[in-house]
Design a protein around this motif. Structure first.
Motif, PDB file in Angstrom:
ATOM      1  N   GLY A   1       0.967  -1.306   0.102  1.00  0.00           N
ATOM      2  CA  GLY A   1      -0.064  -0.070  -0.074  1.00  0.00           C
ATOM      3  C   GLY A   1       0.776   1.123   0.002  1.00  0.00           C
ATOM      4  N   LEU A   2       1.960   1.166   0.839  1.00  0.00           N
ATOM      5  CA  LEU A   2       2.804   2.538   0.765  1.00  0.00           C
ATOM      6  C   LEU A   2       3.510   2.703  -0.599  1.00  0.00           C
ATOM      7  N   GLY A   3       3.668   1.558  -1.299  1.00  0.00           N
ATOM      8  CA  GLY A   3       4.211   1.874  -2.739  1.00  0.00           C
ATOM      9  C   GLY A   3       2.908   2.509  -3.502  1.00  0.00           C
ATOM     10  N   GLU A   4       1.853   2.121  -3.429  1.00  0.00           N
ATOM     11  CA  GLU A   4       1.027   2.332  -4.209  1.00  0.00           C
ATOM     12  C   GLU A   4       0.587   4.014  -3.935  1.00  0.00           C
ATOM     13  N   VAL A   5       0.621   4.283  -2.463  1.00  0.00           N
ATOM     14  CA  VAL A   5       0.285   5.677  -2.232  1.00  0.00           C
ATOM     15  C   VAL A   5       1.561   6.563  -2.790  1.00  0.00           C
ATOM     16  N   ILE A   6       2.767   5.906  -2.673  1.00  0.00           N
ATOM     17  CA  ILE A   6       3.697   6.785  -3.256  1.00  0.00           C
ATOM     18  C   ILE A   6       3.539   7.140  -4.930  1.00  0.00           C
TER      19      ILE A   6
ATOM     20  N   HIS B   1       2.984  -3.875 -10.168  1.00  0.00           N
ATOM     21  CA  HIS B   1       3.462  -4.799 -10.961  1.00  0.00           C
ATOM     22  C   HIS B   1       4.895  -5.291 -10.737  1.00  0.00           C
ATOM     23  N   ARG B   2       5.590  -3.817 -10.517  1.00  0.00           N
ATOM     24  CA  ARG B   2       7.086  -4.024 -10.160  1.00  0.00           C
ATOM     25  C   ARG B   2       7.411  -4.596  -8.791  1.00  0.00           C
ATOM     26  N   ALA B   3       6.479  -4.227  -8.041  1.00  0.00           N
ATOM     27  CA  ALA B   3       6.954  -4.734  -6.373  1.00  0.00           C
ATOM     28  C   ALA B   3       6.740  -6.083  -6.645  1.00  0.00           C
ATOM     29  N   VAL B   4       5.612  -6.996  -7.317  1.00  0.00           N
ATOM     30  CA  VAL B   4       5.507  -8.352  -7.265  1.00  0.00           C
ATOM     31  C   VAL B   4       6.547  -9.116  -7.988  1.00  0.00           C
ATOM     32  N   GLU B   5       6.742  -8.364  -9.130  1.00  0.00           N
ATOM     33  CA  GLU B   5       7.857  -8.794  -9.899  1.00  0.00           C
ATOM     34  C   GLU B   5       9.215  -8.959  -9.140  1.00  0.00           C
ATOM     35  N   VAL B   6       9.633  -8.065  -8.421  1.00  0.00           N
ATOM     36  CA  VAL B   6      10.703  -8.107  -7.450  1.00  0.00           C
ATOM     37  C   VAL B   6      10.440  -9.062  -6.541  1.00  0.00           C
TER      38      VAL B   6
END
Ligand code: ATP
Ligand code: ATP
Ligand code: LEU
Ligand code: MG
Ligand code: MG
Lengths: 316, 364, 257, 294, 237
Positions: A98-103, A237-242
């Motif tokens: 969620g933090l990533g999405e908020v950013i 997608h990037r977060a999941v990929e990593v």
């Protein structure tokens, strides 16, 4: 000779592999203390935007921008790391996702600074800066028999390679030490670890922040390799990929992250000839390999068999 | 039929056994992922053009097609792969402006000409000397559409909605806002949505309450059609003005009757009775089983532009090719007469269309 | 006096696990904490190590109030414990488990670890030697590279003790160390605890194995329903009617005595 | 306008809630976040599009078809991605996460291949039926969605707390090995759970298609993310939490659009979970299971 | 009633049982002794179906039940109280008890729950408490009580007295004797060898995955090897 061997396409892919290795390690390090952080896309974005904006608007040298980007990400890491300590397991994972999405949404909406979803263009390119710099020193790529753009990509690749080696060295050394044992023990039983006199708050924040730092570093470098960034580069997608890099390769051992990033970055390239089906193949591959090797491709046992084991403690 | 037949230099090394000048072009296209339909139309258009050009026998063109999955880094990989082949003369694509921004500077630096056929955001040909486009930029198309819409409906109040997390729709919105302000229209509200959203009721309820005369919607057809559908259900009957991504027969397919009242500007009018277009439609539909859209048509023309430049250059040498490409003037394509301006951007007239009774018709 | 517990009360919702319990432990002694199941013994350990904070009351360790200190701080002060349900770092080697126990006895941080400073290498060496010595003490030296999880139950219990000792505690808390051990193993546990005591470490032990407790402890406190029922020497406790009634049972109840 | 927006919010919230129920059920029993749930939901929606649109079936039959197809998918998911990971030694707790992500990628791209990219219309006359109350229009679909979500919540709550099967399910959730020595056929219970959760996802898919007239291979992702946010918000494995969390999220997104900045709509879910988790790390309804004793 | 022939069980590569032959006759109490790590718990888990033997067979009432699942074995009448009190931590005490009677459909369940709660009054008192927050000993009582509710023909008890107060230990042995007299066959693993042998009819002694001694309880109590290895405590208070 050298000029013929150096294929910029391979160097380019090699560079993305190296950046992805950094990202995979940014998941691995917090994970080694039991924290599943999916914030890497967000931290990567912070690093990328910070460095890009600084170098575009203030004409700072790239390396200053990159360091600033990585530091900005780690400061954010500390700020969110401390309250996140209260969360564990999937709660932490989703909160950091969620933090990533908020950013990302902030990047989208903070138009005046980030140009929103249109993104930042004209980010100084690492290889070209190096080329200019070495020309300033009187060096011409032709002197070693390669073309300018080969030199550009070669220099990017080498810089990234050195950084990845440094990061690996750092993480491995840290692991085989008092700090590493503390992180591992927190991973296995944080309560018991605390009873053994380990300040779990401190170590968890250290690991989380290191993860943020590596992701920020990777993001900043990404910006200067690709020259153009937009919020879409730092999405879910990037977060999941990593995360997949790390877990697929084997999350118990750092080599797993390296392997996962290597293999999975290469795969879509190798599968270009079946490009329409490559994501279907990718999906099936994940399912099958997890069923066969749920601990990831590489684990401590496998490494032992391959005699990768080093004299002390092995590469854990 | 322009530039004259000067492809007779027999000694040219690029000439095949049968004496025909040949060249290899790289194509970077969005073939997998959410927006693959765009890339598919583009590559179809290119393949059709390739057949037609090669059949003419003046030049022989080979295409090397790589997928970018709509992602900047993969597009860059594809570009590197293409560029590492020294026999490539020039590149077409990538599909999205966001990809193009990452790829074009690199390609430009390598001295390889590159042409955007669908990249409509501002600032594309300005990237470098080797960068061109034949896509009509939003900054040209949208004002044309809005002006015409306002002219006819006499609208004074407009509401706006756009996808703020997508470079194209965001760029389109900026043009819309600028145009609306320049024309002195009152903007009642500006709403945004995000990719993949399916519920627009909240935004539409708000828009409805501000009683606009016209809605400016910078959306891709996917979202745009759904927005119109939900709007009509809610009783919003006023016309919509859309941008480049909204202009697709798919909008009608998705929204059905609800799509009536959409106004767009386009270089390509599929229902036109122009024989060139009718012929193109027929050929395309026969080959690929569906109707072409503007992206297919623009891609089709793009390859003809390349073929023409190649003929005039008389060689597949990149430098020579770039020069003759830049000189392209009044080339007759299916979309009309085509020229590049001094930066390499398209000079072209647009047609404003409207959907009425489930069909695109010319908006007069 | 090493440890002083003053009027400790702990409520879990409606259940009061401890009510105004006070006792103190002298330096160097082995102190037993016994009582029926659910009397609040483990809860008392959790109070001392601040896994839970007491509802009221104070804990004084070496003259210092440690009631609200973080668990790791308490370990740094010199209190370490074992768990009723074994809590080892199950995937780690035996040796590393003990070395983690020595965490509070060392200080190298990220920087010195990564650069392997001289001080760090020396410290690491010492830590390892100490750990090996402790493994020897509990009879696990030959298993030093075994993954903790693969040890048998009794071995795991001894490893937990070694790990706790590595933190160099002045007070060691043992929660039912003899559970699941047979009589022979219990006997060697007895010897181990005595050795620990002889090193000047004070021991607070919870145990249901009465023969062991009576033989081992210098003094004993008995908890019952969260309250202190009795306190005294093993002899006094064994002959205390209330304790027999509530906990020990009469002769014919087949207590192995 | 407020009233209309509240109705919009409740509709959206009910859908979120139904999706979250599927997540919560699987998480509650298996401790696994089923990342493919959003895509199963998407498949349900496509089954609706195909049966009503292409084949012209009546709506009720479409519902049944969607339930059947998604149930089968649920079974296959359990059989081929979850079961192989169960009970194996050294399985990383992340493995199911990754393999369900694999399934989600697979399903998304498969339906892309089969149905093509982009939105498909969901045309049923049912979604045209509306009632006018004063100045506002309420669609029957909106009412149906709300009622179904409430019924599902009540049904699941009763099932889990009162019935034998429900208790067996919770026992399995608590400790698989223990449940099995108590005589629970845990394999069956797990299949049942995943199948029921998937069927609920299928129902949600059709409802979304009807309500918003848009179905695309990508719809699973954004709905899935919202569903995840909700179960965190409401507390993992908690049925009531899923319902309340869904409604809260639906309403706050709508209110944000109505009275705030719609640009932050996608962030609101996560801003809320970040805030709530900081106050209550176990979610609104989650219970704090004492870990000290284990 | 129960017969193990040449059972071998592995944990991955590690062989924990190296060919166990063991027999339990109906209506008896059999005890299984051995040092830590000898393989007692592994034997119990193998019988109950939690582990699948690699070789050998398990027969129950003349039927080959090797490799059946725990729930299938429970249906046939084998119930296990595992080592380390596997209770359902997130369910209440009462729900735990109800789960004990999961496979039963008769009307006596309520009564039987009342009965066991009578036996362990603390469980009645804590009916609605989450089982995970019980004290160690309370959890052990719950685990035993729960197993009784399944009305097994064969009850496998793995160290039931572990962590229990002396009074309760005495109680537990009494209860074991009682339910045995009421017709339940018992296989008992105990560290408290003396007491176990006192109530048992027959005993086996294990060492590193093998059975090394067997005999009547009385003979084992007197066997010098057993005395030395397991009953060797010189110390009394
Ligand atoms: N987290 C909790 N929530 C509710 N009740 C609790 C909690 N922890 C402990 N209790 C209760 O407090 C009482 C004391 O428990 P404690 O574990 O201290 O007992 P003990 O003396 O160690 O018993 P045993 O000898 O069985 O281990 C018990 O009745 C237990 O049920
Ligand atoms: N999960 C496991 N993985 C690997 N090895 C195991 C596992 N469980 C037990 N073992 C090994 O199997 C052997 C037998 O263990 P088991 O638990 O059956 O012994 P036990 O006789 O019950 O001992 P205790 O008296 O300590 O309970 C031991 O060597 C132990 O280390
Ligand atoms: C395919 C199109 C929707 C691409 C869009 N015109 C862009 O510039 O990004
Ligand atoms: Mg206790
Ligand atoms: Mg055992």
């Amino acid at each position: 000779m050298l000029g013929e061997i150096l294929n910029t396409y391979y160097l380019q892919i090699g560079s993305f592999i190296l950046i992805n290795i950094m990202l995979a390690i940014s998941v691995y390090v917090p994970l080694s203390s039991g924290q599943l952080s999916l914030g890497s896309a967000g931290f990567m974005g912070v690093g990328a935007y910070t460095s890009a904006l600084l170098t575009i608007h203030f004409d700072l040298p790239i390396f200053v921008g990159v360091i600033a980007g990585a530091l900005a990400a780690s400061i954010l890491g500390v700020i969110v790391g401390i309250p996140s300590l209260r969360l564990s397991g999937v709660y932490l994972a989703i909160a950091t996702l969620g933090l990533g999405e908020v950013i990302r949404v902030i990047f989208v909406n903070w138009d005046s600074l980030t140009k929103g979803s249109v993104g930042l263009t004209g980010i100084p390119q690492l290889g070209r800066e190096i080329l200019e710099f070495s020309r300033g020193l009187g060096f011409e790529p032709a002197m070693i028999g390669i073309r300018n753009n080969q030199f550009v990509f070669l220099s990017i690749f080498l810089v990234l390679l050195i950084l990845v080696i440094a990061i690996l060295w750092f993480v491995i050394r840290q692991q085989n030490s008092r700090v590493g044992r503390a992180l591992q023990s927190i991973n296995m039983d944080d309560r018991a670890a605390e009873s053994m006199g380990i300040n779990i708050t401190h170590y968890k924040v250290v690991a989380f922040t290191q993860g943020a730092f590596f992701a920020g570093l990777a993001g900043a470098l990404f910006a200067h390799v690709i020259g153009y960034i937009s919020p879409a580069d730092f999405s879910y997608h990037r977060a999941v990929e990593v995360l997949i890099f790390t877990v697929f390769g084997g999350s118990e051992v750092i080599i797993g992250s390296v392997f996962g990033a290597f293999f999975l970055t290469l795969m879509p390239e190798v599968l270009r000839f079946v490009s329409e089906f490559r994501y279907i193949i990718y999906g099936i591959l994940l399912v099958v390999l997890m069923a066969v090797r749920p601990q990831g491709i590489l684990d401590a046992n496998l490494l032992k068999k391959f005699k990768f084991k080093r004299s002390k403690g092995g590469v854990r | 039929a322009c530039g004259g037949g000067n492809t007779t230099t027999e000694s040219n090394s690029n000439t095949g056994e049968d004496g025909v000048l040949s060249a290899k072009f790289g194509v970077i296209s969005y073939l997998t992922g959410a927006g693959a339909a765009y890339g598919e139309a583009i590559t179809n258009g290119l393949k059709l053009a390739q057949q037609d050009i090669n059949a003419l026998g003046e030049v022989n063109i080979e295409l090397v097609i790589e997928d970018s999955a709509g992602k900047a880094d993969q597009a860059l990989n594809a570009a590197q792969k293409i560029m590492s082949d020294d026999s490539i003369t020039a590149i077409i694509g990538p599909t999205l402006s966001t990809e193009f921004f990452a790829v074009a500077p690199e390609v430009d630096l390598n001295g390889i000409p590159i042409l955007g056929t669908s990249t409509t955001v501002d600032g594309i040909p300005e990237i470098g000397d080797y960068v061109f486009r034949n896509a009509v930029p939003e900054s040209l198309a949208i004002p044309a559409a809005i002006e015409k819409a306002v002219e006819r409906t006499g609208a004074t109040k407009v509401a706006m909605i756009y996808g703020n997390d997508d470079a194209l729709t965001k760029g389109g919105f900026e043009v819309m806002e600028r145009t609306a302000k320049e024309m002195g229209l009152e903007i009642t509200t500006i709403e945004t949505y995000q990719e993949g959203q399916s519920d627009y009721n909240a935004q539409l309820t708000k828009i409805k309450n501000t009683n606009p005369d016209l809605i400016l919607a910078s959306a891709l057809y996917n979202e745009g059609a759904v927005i119109m559908d939900q709007a009509r259900k809610m009783g919003i009957e006023i016309p919509f003005v859309g941008g480049n991504g909204f202009n697709s027969p798919q909008a009608i397919e998705i929204a059905g009757d609800a799509a009536n009242g959409l106004i767009v500007a386009t270089p390509y009018f599929g229902e036109s009775s122009d024989p060139k277009i009718v012929e193109f439609n027929e050929k395309y539909e026969k080959e690929f089983g569906k109707k072409p859209d503007q992206f297919a048509a623009q891609a089709y023309d793009a390859l003809f532009i390349y073929a023409d430049a190649l003929k005039r250059a008389g060689s597949s040498d990149r430098e020579a090719f770039r020069e003759s490409l830049a000189e392209t003037k009044d080339l007759e394509g299916i979309l009309g007469k085509f020229s590049f301006d001094e930066v390499g951007d398209v000079i072209m007239d647009v047609t404003v269309l409207e959907i009425k009774d489930g069909k695109f018709i010319e908006f007069e | 006096m090493v440890l002083e517990l003053k009027k400790i009360t702990k409520n879990f919702g409606g259940i009061s696990a401890l009510k105004d319990v006070s006792f103190s432990i002298n330096k160097g002694e082995i102190f037993g904490l016994i009582g029926p199941n659910g009397a609040g013994k483990t809860t008392m350990f959790n109070m001392i190590t601040n896994i839970y904070e007491p509802t009221s009351g104070e804990i004084i360790f070496n003259g210092e109030n440690i009631t609200a200190l973080k668990p790791y701080k308490i370990t740094e002060k010199g209190i370490c414990r074992t768990y009723q349900n074994i809590r080892l770092f199950s995937q780690m080697s035996t040796l590393h488990n003990v070395m983690v126990g020595g965490h509070s006895q060392s200080q190298s941080g990220v920087f010195s670890s990564v650069f392997r400073t001289k001080a760090q290498r020396k410290e690491e060496q010492l830590l390892k030697e100490k750990a090996e010595e402790l493994l020897d003490l509990v009879g696990l030296l030959e298993h030093k590279d075994t993954i903790a999880e693969n040890l048998a139950y009794g071995q795991q219990r001894r490893l937990e003790i070694a790990r706790a000792l590595a933190s160099n505690p002045s007070l060691l808390l043992l929660d039912e160390p003899a559970a699941g051990m047979n009589e022979n193993e219990t006997d060697s546990l007895y010897d181990l605890i005595k050795t620990v005591q002889s090193r000047g470490i004070t021991v607070l032990i919870i145990e249901h194995d009465m023969p062991l407790v009576m033989k081992l402890c210098d003094r004993i406190a008995v908890l019952n329903f969260g309250e202190k029922l009795a306190e005294g020497t093993p002899d006094e406790i064994q002959n205390n009617e209330a304790v027999i009634e509530a906990y020990l049972g009469k002769e014919e109840d087949e207590v192995d005595a | 306008m407020l009233l209309e927006q509240i109705i919009n919010g409740i509709t959206l919230g009910s859908i979120y809630a139904i999706i979250a129920l599927g997540f919560t059920l699987v998480f509650g029993v298996l401790g696994i976040i089923n990342m493919a749930h959003g895509e199963i939901f998407m498949v349900g929606a496509f089954v609706g599009v195909t049966t009503t649109g292409v084949l012209g079936w009546p709506l009720w039959l479409a519902f049944i078809a969607a339930i059947v197809v998604t149930s089968i998918l649920g079974y296959l998911l359990e059989r081929f991605t979850l079961r192989p990971l169960r009970g194996k030694k050294g399985v990383s707790h992340l493995a199911p996460l990754i393999s369900t992500i694999g399934v989600s990628i697979l399903l998304e791209n498969l339906s892309h291949h089969i149905f093509g990219a982009g939105n498909k219309p969901f045309n049923t006359s049912f979604s045209e039926i509306s009632i006018n109350i004063g100045s506002i229009t309420v669609y029957l679909v909106q009412i149906v969605i709300f009622v179904i979500s409430i019924l599902l919540m009540i049904g699941l709550t009763v099932w889990l707390s009162k019935t034998k099967a429900g208790k067996a399910l919770r026992a399995t959730a608590d400790n698989l090995e223990t449940a099995s020595i108590l005589g629970v056929d845990t394999k069956k219970i797990i299949i049942l759970t995943v199948v029921v959760a998937s069927a609920i996802g299928g129902i949600a898919g059709i409802l979304v298609g009807m309500a918003f007239n848009s179905v695309s291979p990508q719809m699973g992702l954004s709905m899935g993310l919202k569903g995840l946010a909700i179960i965190i918000l409401g507390g993992m494995g908690n049925v009531k939490g899923a319902m309340v969390g869904g409604l809260i999220l639906g309403l706050s997104e709508t209110m944000l659009v109505a009275y705030g900045d719609s640009g932050y709509r996608d962030a609101i879910a996560f801003i809320m979970i970040i805030v709530i988790l900081l106050l209550r790390p176990q979610g609104i309804f989650g219970s704090k299971v004492s870990q000290e004793r284990r | 009633m129960l017969k193990l022939t040449n059972v071998e069980t592995f944990y991955g590569q590690i062989q924990a049982l190296k060919g166990i032959d063991l027999e339990v006759n109906e209506g008896k109490i059999i005890t299984l002794l051995g040092a830590n790590g000898a393989g007692k718990s592994t034997t119990m888990k193998t019988i109950a179906g939690l582990l699948k033997p690699k070789n050998g067979s398990v027969e129950f009432n003349g039927e080959n039940v090797t490799g059946l699942r725990p729930d299938q074995l429970l249906r046939k009448g084998i119930s296990l109280v595992p080592e380390g009190r596997a209770i359902l931590t997130s369910m209440t005490v009462l729900e735990n008890l109800e789960m004990g009677a999961y496979q039963r459909n008769d009307k006596d369940v309520r009564n039987d729950i009342e009965d066991v709660m009578q036996r362990f009054p603390i469980l009645k008192e804590r009916q609605t408490q989450m089982a995970g927050t019980l004290s160690g000993g309370q959890q052990q009582m719950l685990a035993i009580a729960r197993a009784l509710l399944s009305k097994p023909k064969l009850l496998l008890l793995d160290e039931p007295s572990m962590g229990l107060a002396p009074l309760i230990v005495a109680d537990i042995f009494k209860i074991i004797k009682e339910i045995n007299e009421a017709g339940t066959t018992v296989l008992l693993v105990e560290q408290n060898a003396k007491q176990a042998l006192k109530i048992a009819d027959y005993g086996y002694v294990m060492e590193t995955g093998k059975i090394i001694i067997e005999g009547s309880a009385q003979s084992l109590l007197e066997d010098p090897r057993v005395v030395e290895a397991y009953l060797g405590r010189k110390s009394t208070s």
